[in-house]
Scaffold this motif. Sequence first.
Motif, PDB file in Angstrom:
ATOM      1  N   TYR A   1      45.116  30.871  44.791  1.00 26.63           N
ATOM      2  CA  TYR A   1      45.087  32.031  43.899  1.00 26.63           C
ATOM      3  C   TYR A   1      44.096  31.787  42.767  1.00 26.63           C
ATOM      4  CZ  TYR A   1      48.402  29.142  41.201  1.00 26.63           C
ATOM      5  OH  TYR A   1      49.014  28.117  40.521  1.00 26.63           O
ATOM      6  N   ARG A   2      43.823  32.868  42.051  1.00 26.68           N
ATOM      7  CA  ARG A   2      42.944  32.794  40.883  1.00 26.68           C
ATOM      8  C   ARG A   2      43.806  32.598  39.646  1.00 26.68           C
ATOM      9  NH1 ARG A   2      40.613  38.451  42.501  1.00 26.68           N
ATOM     10  NH2 ARG A   2      42.776  38.470  43.184  1.00 26.68           N
ATOM     11  N   THR A   3      43.318  31.775  38.759  1.00 25.67           N
ATOM     12  CA  THR A   3      44.004  31.559  37.492  1.00 25.67           C
ATOM     13  C   THR A   3      42.961  31.458  36.385  1.00 25.67           C
ATOM     14  OG1 THR A   3      45.738  30.273  36.388  1.00 25.67           O
ATOM     15  CG2 THR A   3      44.112  29.026  37.630  1.00 25.67           C
ATOM     16  N   GLN A   4      43.400  31.720  35.167  1.00 25.95           N
ATOM     17  CA  GLN A   4      42.465  31.737  34.046  1.00 25.95           C
ATOM     18  C   GLN A   4      42.558  30.439  33.257  1.00 25.95           C
ATOM     19  OE1 GLN A   4      43.028  34.977  31.258  1.00 25.95           O
ATOM     20  NE2 GLN A   4      40.810  35.262  31.181  1.00 25.95           N
ATOM     21  N   ARG A   5      41.394  29.839  33.050  1.00 31.20           N
ATOM     22  CA  ARG A   5      41.313  28.634  32.233  1.00 31.20           C
ATOM     23  C   ARG A   5      41.490  29.002  30.754  1.00 31.20           C
ATOM     24  NH1 ARG A   5      38.677  24.074  33.175  1.00 31.20           N
ATOM     25  NH2 ARG A   5      37.545  24.366  31.247  1.00 31.20           N
TER      26      ARG A   5
END
Length: 186
Positions: free
Chosen positions: A75-79
């Motif tokens: 999945y995509r996650t935000q740094r």
Amino acid sequence: TLVAGLPDVVWSATADRVPLYVSAQVEGVLGHRPETLLGDASLCWLNQVHPEDRERVAQAFDRLFTHGEKYDVEYRTQRADGVWIWVHDRALSTRTQDGVSYADGILSDITLRKETEQDLQRAKETAEAANQAKSRFLATMSHELRTPLNAIIGFSEILSDGTFGELNAKQKRYVGNILTSGRHLL
């Protein structure tokens, strides 16, 4: 020592998604210090997951505890710096201690792999589009050439058969060349 040597983030969390442990590698992957993640509920990993992926990730995590299904999602996650990255997050099983269920897992940054996959997909789509354009061009050209070639071959056959009168040897040779070339092109 083993955890410190891994490039991936090692984590432990409860079924309620409360993080209990996050390895130091989280700072390199997500840009957060471990103690920050453990101390700030607003930074719960699920809050950082891309909105389009969030429900799928939450359901997979819940199924780990409710059905014993392995948790294995990309999945995509935000740094912390706002940049979206791709991660592969997995936990194989749960354990219970003092009546509380826990899971231990590993989170890997797979952004480079995903970007490469996307580049390959775009290249494949471009190649397929070019192939379709080539096929359309060849079909059009074939049709556009076939119609006049059939006329050339037909009239050459009529002339060669002498339907409109006899030809001299030179004319027959020329008509024969036209007929052979027309058939070859067709």
